[in-house]
Design an enzyme around this catalytic site. Structure first.
Site, short mmCIF file in Angstrom:
data_model
loop_
_atom_site.label_atom_id
_atom_site.label_comp_id
_atom_site.label_asym_id
_atom_site.label_seq_id
_atom_site.Cartn_x
_atom_site.Cartn_y
_atom_site.Cartn_z
N LYS C 79 42.94 42.83 39.31
CA LYS C 79 42.60 42.47 40.13
C LYS C 79 42.45 40.45 39.13
O LYS C 79 41.46 40.24 38.45
CB LYS C 79 42.64 42.96 40.92
CG LYS C 79 42.16 41.86 42.49
CD LYS C 79 40.71 42.40 42.93
CE LYS C 79 41.62 41.68 44.58
NZ LYS C 79 40.22 42.52 45.32
N SER C 154 42.43 43.72 49.77
CA SER C 154 42.76 42.44 49.46
C SER C 154 43.10 43.11 47.76
O SER C 154 44.28 42.26 47.23
CB SER C 154 41.58 41.97 49.32
OG SER C 154 40.68 42.16 48.27
N SER C 178 38.73 46.86 50.42
CA SER C 178 39.66 46.19 49.35
C SER C 178 40.46 47.22 48.61
O SER C 178 41.88 46.44 48.09
CB SER C 178 39.71 44.87 49.12
OG SER C 178 39.30 44.08 50.03
#
Lengths: 478, 89, 487
Positions: C79, C154, C178
């Protein structure tokens, strides 16, 4: 109307730990710009603080020295504001619960009287970087080396009533920091800085006036000037029927005046909240006690002892106390118990200090031990050697690393204090100088000195001069 | 509860365009309204003594990074320093 | 079956048996990226060259007979809020469009130490604020199961990359759901570890007291392997817990006999789609049939978790994101006439609206006069919620709930309404508020074919129980299915 000045102080002292407060960068002054930084103290994204254990210990020591309650369970908070010298845009500090609180400090004023000043709190926090202004350049430059240097902030109660009291407080704080060895206390490097809160009120009033906070006070003498300026400014306002507005002012020591920075209405909203990157600080209670036990006799206590129980003057006492080496020598001598403290103090402040200043050496680097200094003073007080011979002995100790008795013997410095022997010499000399005796008797008082001198000469300088003068005076008057 | 968007933006060092203020105000207001539905709780916050922080040993490490490595991301550098608009005190 | 379709565990076994090389695995994954990335858009930065070099290095080490970590040579996507030394780390924000960290996050040191192959940096909601990956400054990632739908957020890039075969496993971060929420939407497995079990050092902070890095994979075993690698005490993170962590993968069981599963009413009420409730309850029934004991429990303060979450996370975010000021790194506005002007323009141009909204909300709740009414109240609610969980875990081993109230929604559907968007986090935020671990596993599909996720919540540091339960479920349903066709 007569006014009373009310002063409260916030002292920031940089701690002399090896590493910074939240990262392992070296904690040092004066290195090339931006070379003592890492992603953590530069506030790079994703970095986290780790608290240096020595910072907590040093702050607790100071807390003990100022008689504070130690909050061995406490936390840290973020103080949020934007400024280029603050990389994270928040300073990790302590808000609600400081590490130490509710202390007091007894300071000695110039007249030797003691005054107690309340200490509200001591907390730990990080220092910010520095902005460099260069007129030849259109921007400002940022050096982050100082970011994360550990600080303690010591906040006093508004207990001081004059600039002199404030100065005594500041000097005592500095002296304590040095005694417990937690700060370098280099004023010129900014390792101690203070913010000064000043207000005035009619004498006898028990209500505080509106206070102004003065920032950028970089020396103790500047604090004195700032307080006096600010008090005068406020009194003038009141005398002219005005009111003092609560505000933050900047002290300009060069111009000798303070300038308004921001009023209460524009006060910054720091949005304090608990630092989520750090957990609760819990210091073991045994550790807290251990730190208390590790403290030496503090300078304010020492000063009080020197003046009140040893009879030194306020000036002499503080001159000794303010220097750790001098104080150590003084205390060692007092411990031995030979020679009067006053004489020892005189030696320390005169000959010894002069020698140290001339050579740049520390007392610890010379063969002058406390025992030898005591012997030296004792021999002078007993009359075995004269004061001037004492100086010779002092020099010989340092040059030859020998005991006092040995030096006196080798150099034949002991003076004759045998009354009958001195009388015999005096009688012989007087017999040969009848003219001078007559001159003396006819009112020429100088003649007495001449006669004593002749006697001393006849004794080859060994006679105790005080005793010899006494004998000659008695004989010529017979 | 009315929110002074301009004041909050100023504190946050943000500038909200005039045509967006209303939308921000509305969004923030609805979030605040949601938040205000929370009941009052009769309790106090205490420090967690059962999970004390481990402190770092006071050891310094030098030469971890060069200045160039650390300043490489900076928009403007001069004489080894970061550059910001002139600050007038 | 292509190599990119296989699990990390299978590939690891193949490497060990010399049935394939690391280069071939990497080749397969980049082949897949070449085919599908244009439509999925999971990556912000693809690191093909360094990945191929790393794979070659692993093959050489294997040839030399070196003892390697089970995850050596396995392609992993990261990420884009996890700091990677020498590789762009943008947080999908214009603010960090050019930021290259000079250091690695602790988890990256572990990933590199295990000789994994980093495929690139994955798209996300800007600074992890969002639930659909639509707030990314760079691109909108699509759900591999339906390219017109959001992948969740996210960590939408992490879930989409793993689901599409553009990575074997991935690292995400979870502040309010997330990892779990996009994992549910994309039909993969995602674990949000206990707060303090994975170092946050190098994770660009959103809400420090809630953020946690965690693994995403297509099987429970892969997630267990990756979690075993990344967990552990880190002296660089004061909030990291110094305890012994088990090797979850080595200990992995698939037996639920005697396991007590709690079902909280509050997670099956209004706002949760019936098909989601049914799918989760069906999964619970299956576990019950195989020896688990199911109990009704109550977590009465759940309704206020979202409120508490938005206050705490926004407050911390407003402070954490204050450092982005155009001085030391990242974006700086072009024209300015003073320091404040520079700050305001840089931050207004560098941050998107969602980030600005959260910063302002956070600034507001911390500002003078409002702290007690908002922040303190939220912290008290947090305390209450945590206490309710502690009480619940005295009676049960795991708690089962839906991960999200519905299947993935259409791109753009919720962008105009922050509250509607926030509501998708209703089942997940509570877990961050309480600092607990939770895993999301696929449990069927909606009528329109979108994956549904079941969330299993455990007590503090009880990841093993969660992984065992999830593994048992995966075994019972015969695996979570194959990678979707992407057209």
């Amino acid at each position: 109307m007569d006014y009373e000045i009310v002063v409260g102080l916030e002292v920031h002292a940089e701690l002399n730990t090896r590493s910074k407060i939240y990262c392992d960068c070296k904690n040092a002054f004066g290195l090339e710009v931006n070379t003592q930084v890492c992603p953590i103290c530069m506030g790079m994204p994703g970095t986290l603080p780790t608290l240096n254990e020595k910072v907590v210990e040093y702050a607790i020591k100071m807390g003990h020295a100022l008689g504070c309650t130690i909050n061995n369970v406490c936390k840290q908070d973020r103080k949020n504001y934007f400024y280029p010298d603050l990389p994270k845009a928040y300073q990790i500090s302590q808000a609600e619960v400081p590490l130490c609180q509710n202390g007091k400090l007894e300071v000695m004023l110039d007249d030797g009287t003691m005054k107690t000043i309340g200490v509200t709190r001591i907390h730990i926090e990080e220092d910010a970087g520095k902005l460099l202004h260069d007129d030849s350049f259109s921007g400002s430059l940022v050096d982050l080396n100082r970011c994360g240097v550990p600080l303690i902030e010591i906040v006093s109660e508004p207990d001081m009533r004059s600039s002199a009291e404030a100065k005594a407080y500041l000097e005592t704080i500095k002296s304590i920091l040095q005694y417990i060895n937690i700060s370098d206390c280099k004023m010129q490097e900014g390792s101690i800085r203070c913010d000064v809160n000043v207000s005035v009120r009619p004498k006898g009033s028990d209500k505080f006036g509106t206070r102004c906070e003065m920032k950028n006070v970089n020396s103790f003498s500047a604090a004195v000037r700032g307080i006096e300026y600010e008090a005068k400014r406020q009194i003038e306002i009141l005398e002219n029927g005005g009111t003092v507005t609560q505000e933050t002012r900047r002290w300009d020591d060069v111009k000798g005046m303070s300038i308004s920075m921001r009023s209460k209405e524009d006060a910054q909203d720091y949005r304090y909240f608990p630092e989520p990157d750090l957990l609760t600080i819990v210091v073991d209670e045994n550790k807290v006690k251990e730190l208390k036990d590790s403290l030496p006799e503090l300078p304010n206590e020492k000063l009080k002892r020197y003046v009140q129980t040893m009879g030194l003057s306020r000036v002499d006492a503080s001159l000794i106390v303010e220097n750790l080496d001098r104080a150590a020598l003084m205390d060692a001598c007092v411990e031995i118990g030979k020679g009067s403290p006053k004489s020892i103090a005189k030696w320390i402040l005169a000959d010894i200090s002069k020698y140290m200043n001339d050579t740049g050496k520390s007392i610890l680097d010379t063969p002058l031990t406390a025992a030898r200094l005591c012997d030296l003073v004792a021999e002078i007080e007993k009359g075995t050697i004269s004061n001037s011979a004492g100086k010779t002995v002092f020099e010989a100790i340092i040059a030859e690393d020998k005991e006092v008795a040995e030096i006196i013997a080798e150099k034949g410095l002991s003076q004759n204090s045998d009354t009958s022997a001195l009388e015999a010499i005096a009688k012989e000399v007087l017999a040969a100088n009848e003219k001078s005796i007559n001159d003396y008797k006819n009112g020429k008082t100088n003649a007495l000195g001449y006669l004593v001198g002749q006697c001393m000469k006849a004794s080859k300088g060994k006679a105790n001069p005080g005793l010899m003068k006494e004998i000659v005076t008695r004989l010529v008057n017979e | 509860m009315n929110i002074d968007i301009k004041h909050i933006a100023k504190l946050s060092r943000l500038r909200i365009e005039d045509d967006k203020i209303e939308k921000f105000e509305k969004d923030m207001q609805s979030i605040v309204n949601m938040v205000e539905q929370m009941p009052d709780i009769d309790d106090t916050l205490t420090l967690d003594v059962n999970n004390p922080m481990k402190l770092r040993e006071d050891v310094e490490v030098t030469d971890k990074y060069t200045r160039e490595q650390l300043m490489k991301n900076a928009p403007q550098v001069q004489a080894g320093c970061l550059v910001v608009p002139k600050i007038v005190d | 079956m292509e190599l990119y379709e296989k699990s990390a565990f299978e590939l690891s076994e193949m490497l060990k048996a010399k049935e394939c090389s690391a280069a071939e695995i990497t080749d397969s994954v980049f082949g897949r990226i070449g085919k599908t990335e244009a439509s999925v858009e999971a990556y912000v930065t693809v690191c093909e060259e360094s990945a191929r070099e790393q794979a070659k290095k692993v093959d050489e080490m294997i040839a030399e007979g070196k003892q390697l970590h089970p995850l050596a040579g396995i392609p992993i996507g990261i990420k884009d809020n996890i700091s990677t030394k020498g590789i762009l780390t943008t947080c999908s924000s214009k603010m960090l469009y050019n930021y290259v960290p000079p250091f690695n996050a602790t988890v990256m040191n572990k990933v590199n130490g295990a000789e994994m192959v980093v495929t690139g940096k994955l798209n996300m909601d800007e600074f992890a604020m969002g639930s659909s990956t639509e707030t990314s400054y760079f691109k909108k990632t699509k759900n591999p199961h339906d390219l017109t739908r959001i992948p969740g957020g996210s960590s939408g890039g992490s879930a989409a990359a793993v689901a599409s075969g553009e990575a074997i496993v991935a690292l995400g971060s979870d502040t309010g759901g997330s990892i779990r929420q996009p994992s549910a939407y994309c039909g993969v497995v995602g674990l949000k570890p206990t707060y303090g079990s994975v170092s946050r050092f190098g994770l660009v902070a959103f809400a420090s007291s809630l953020d946690q890095i965690g693994p995403v994979g297509r099987t429970v075993k892969d997630v267990a392997m990756l979690q075993s690698l990344i967990c552990g005490h880190d002296r660089m993170d004061a909030t990291s817990k110094d305890i012994a962590y088990p090797d979850y993968a080595a200990n992995l069981k698939n037996d639920v006999k005697g396991l007590k599963i709690g079902i909280p009413d509050e997670y099956f009420g209004e706002g949760i789609d019936a098909e989601v409730k049914d799918a989760v309850m069906a999964a619970v029934k299956l576990l019950e049939k195989n020896g688990a004991e199911v109990k009704k429990i109550s977590l009465p303060s759940t309704a206020y978790a979202l409120n508490s979450y938005y206050i705490i996370s926004s407050a911390e975010a407003s402070s954490n994101l204050a450092r982005f000021d155009g001085v030391r790194y990242g974006y700086r506005t072009e024209n300015y006439d003073s320091l404040i002007d520079m700050y305001e323009k840089t931050r207004s141009e560098g941050f998107g609206d969602e980030v600005k909204r959260r910063i302002m909300l956070g600034t507001f709740v911390l500002s003078s006069g409002f702290y007690d009414a908002y922040y303190k109240k939220a912290k008290l609610m947090q305390k209450k919620i945590s206490a309710e969980f502690s009480e619940a875990f005295a009676d049960v081993d795991v708690i089962a709930t839906p991960t999200v109230p519905s299947g993935a929604f259409k791109i753009g559907e919720n962008m105009g309404d922050p509250l509607k968007m926030y509501a998708t986090d209703i089942c997940t935020v509570t877990i961050n508020i309480a600092g607990l671990p939770a895993i999301s596993v696929p449990c069927g599909k909606t009528a329109n074919g979108m994956p549904i996720g079941m969330q299993l919540i455990g007590g503090h540091f009880r990841e093993q129980t969660l992984l065992d339960t999830a593994n048992a479920y995966e075994t019972l349903v015969g695996g979570f299915g194959s990678i979707p066709k992407i057209v």
